[in-house]
Design a protein around this motif. Structure first.
Motif, PDB file in Angstrom:
ATOM      1  N   PRO A  69       0.810  -1.224   0.000  1.00 48.83           N
ATOM      2  CA  PRO A  69       0.000   0.000   0.000  1.00 48.83           C
ATOM      3  C   PRO A  69       0.843   1.273   0.000  1.00 48.83           C
ATOM      4  O   PRO A  69       0.463   2.275  -0.609  1.00 48.83           O
ATOM      5  N   GLU A  70       2.006   1.213   0.657  1.00 46.80           N
ATOM      6  CA  GLU A  70       2.883   2.384   0.701  1.00 46.80           C
ATOM      7  C   GLU A  70       3.370   2.784  -0.696  1.00 46.80           C
ATOM      8  O   GLU A  70       3.484   3.965  -1.019  1.00 46.80           O
ATOM      9  N   LEU A  72       1.710   2.256  -3.502  1.00 43.43           N
ATOM     10  CA  LEU A  72       0.563   2.837  -4.205  1.00 43.43           C
ATOM     11  C   LEU A  72       0.246   4.242  -3.694  1.00 43.43           C
ATOM     12  O   LEU A  72      -0.173   5.103  -4.472  1.00 43.43           O
ATOM     13  N   GLU A  73       0.467   4.479  -2.428  1.00 45.71           N
ATOM     14  CA  GLU A  73       0.263   5.816  -1.874  1.00 45.71           C
ATOM     15  C   GLU A  73       1.220   6.808  -2.546  1.00 45.71           C
ATOM     16  O   GLU A  73       0.832   7.906  -2.926  1.00 45.71           O
ATOM     17  N   ARG A  74       2.466   6.379  -2.705  1.00 49.96           N
ATOM     18  CA  ARG A  74       3.446   7.253  -3.387  1.00 49.96           C
ATOM     19  C   ARG A  74       3.063   7.460  -4.852  1.00 49.96           C
ATOM     20  O   ARG A  74       3.210   8.548  -5.381  1.00 49.96           O
ATOM     21  N   ASN A  76       0.045   7.458  -6.081  1.00 43.25           N
ATOM     22  CA  ASN A  76      -1.074   8.396  -6.109  1.00 43.25           C
ATOM     23  C   ASN A  76      -0.607   9.830  -5.914  1.00 43.25           C
ATOM     24  O   ASN A  76      -1.117  10.752  -6.577  1.00 43.25           O
ATOM     25  N   GLN A  77       0.367  10.034  -5.044  1.00 37.89           N
ATOM     26  CA  GLN A  77       0.932  11.379  -4.856  1.00 37.89           C
ATOM     27  C   GLN A  77       1.623  11.857  -6.130  1.00 37.89           C
ATOM     28  O   GLN A  77       1.457  13.015  -6.543  1.00 37.89           O
ATOM     29  N   GLU A  80      -1.012  12.709  -8.733  1.00 39.54           N
ATOM     30  CA  GLU A  80      -1.697  13.961  -8.395  1.00 39.54           C
ATOM     31  C   GLU A  80      -0.852  15.168  -8.811  1.00 39.54           C
ATOM     32  O   GLU A  80      -1.375  16.152  -9.334  1.00 39.54           O
ATOM     33  N   SER A  89      -5.761   2.402  -8.000  1.00 41.35           N
ATOM     34  CA  SER A  89      -4.847   1.593  -7.195  1.00 41.35           C
ATOM     35  C   SER A  89      -5.523   0.307  -6.759  1.00 41.35           C
ATOM     36  O   SER A  89      -6.669   0.314  -6.321  1.00 41.35           O
TER      37      SER A  89
END
Length: 189
Positions: A69-70, A72-74, A76-77, A80, A89
Motif C-alpha cells: 500500500p505504501e 501505491l500511496e506514493r 497516487n501522490q 496527483e 490503485s
C-alpha cells in the motif's frame, strides 16, 4: 531463503532521475501499442515509473497493482502532481490479481517477476485478466552479473522466461534493451 521483495522505504530509488534516464519508460511502453481506448494493468506498479506514462496514453483506466500500500500511496501522490486521474490503485499480490477475468487489453510487468513465489501462477493470472488478443509486456533483469538489480540467484534468464510464456499459450517476441535487461512482448491467443 531471503525476502525477494523490494523494500518500499526505498521507493524513491525506483522513480529517480537516474533510473528514468537508464530505463526510459516512455520508450519501453511504446512496445505495448497503447491507444486511447486501452485498459491497462501495471502489475508491480511501485511508485509509478511506468504507470504514469501509461496513464497519459489512454482515456481508460490504468490499474496500478502492487502488494505494498505504501508504494501505491506514493504513486497516487506522483499522479496527483501530474494531474492524472485515470489511475486506479489495487492492493494485490501478483499470484491472485484482484481484477476480473478479461478486464484489460494490456498488461505491463516490469522488474518484478523475479520477486513472486510462483512464476507459473503469475503468468496464469496475467493471462486470466487479459482479453483475448491482448498484449503483455514483461521486462526484467537478465541473469548476468551487474552492479545494480537483484541478486543473480533470483534472476530468470530471458530464454527461460520466454519459454514459460509460450508454455502458457502466449505468442512471444524477445528483445533486449541493453546487456542487463530484457523484454518480452507476448500476445494472448
Amino acid at each position: 531463503m531471503t525476502d525477494k521483495r523490494f523494500n518500499p522505504r526505498n521507493a524513491d530509488k525506483l522513480v529517480s532521475d537516474e533510473r528514468k534516464a537508464q530505463l526510459q519508460p516512455e520508450k519501453v511502453i511504446v512496445h505495448l501499442n497503447v491507444s486511447s481506448g486501452d485498459t491497462v494493468a501495471d502489475l508491480g506498479a511501485g511508485p509509478g515509473l511506468f504507470t504514469i506514462p501509461l496513464a497519459k496514453l489512454t482515456e481508460c483506466d490504468v490499474y496500478a497493482v502492487d502488494i505494498e500500500p505504501e508504494m501505491l500511496e506514493r504513486l497516487n501522490q506522483n499522479a496527483e502532481k501530474e494531474n492524472i486521474g485515470n489511475i486506479q490503485s489495487v492492493v494485490s499480490d501478483l499470484e491472485n490479481v484482484n481484477l476480473p477475468d478479461h478486464s484489460v487489453t494490456r498488461v505491463l510487468n516490469t522488474f518484478v517477476i523475479h520477486e513472486v513465489g510462483s512464476i507459473d501462477r503469475t503468468i496464469e493470472e496475467m493471462k486470466r485478466i487479459l482479453k483475448p488478443g491482448g498484449y503483455l509486456l514483461l521486462m526484467d533483469w537478465e541473469a548476468v552479473d551487474s552492479e545494480s538489480g537483484p541478486p543473480l540467484e533470483i534472476r530468470i534468464p530471458s530464454e527461460k522466461m520466454e519459454s514459460m510464456l509460450k508454455e502458457h499459450g502466449f505468442e512471444t517476441e524477445l528483445f533486449y534493451s541493453d546487456s542487463e535487461h530484457y523484454a518480452i512482448k507476448a500476445q494472448k491467443g
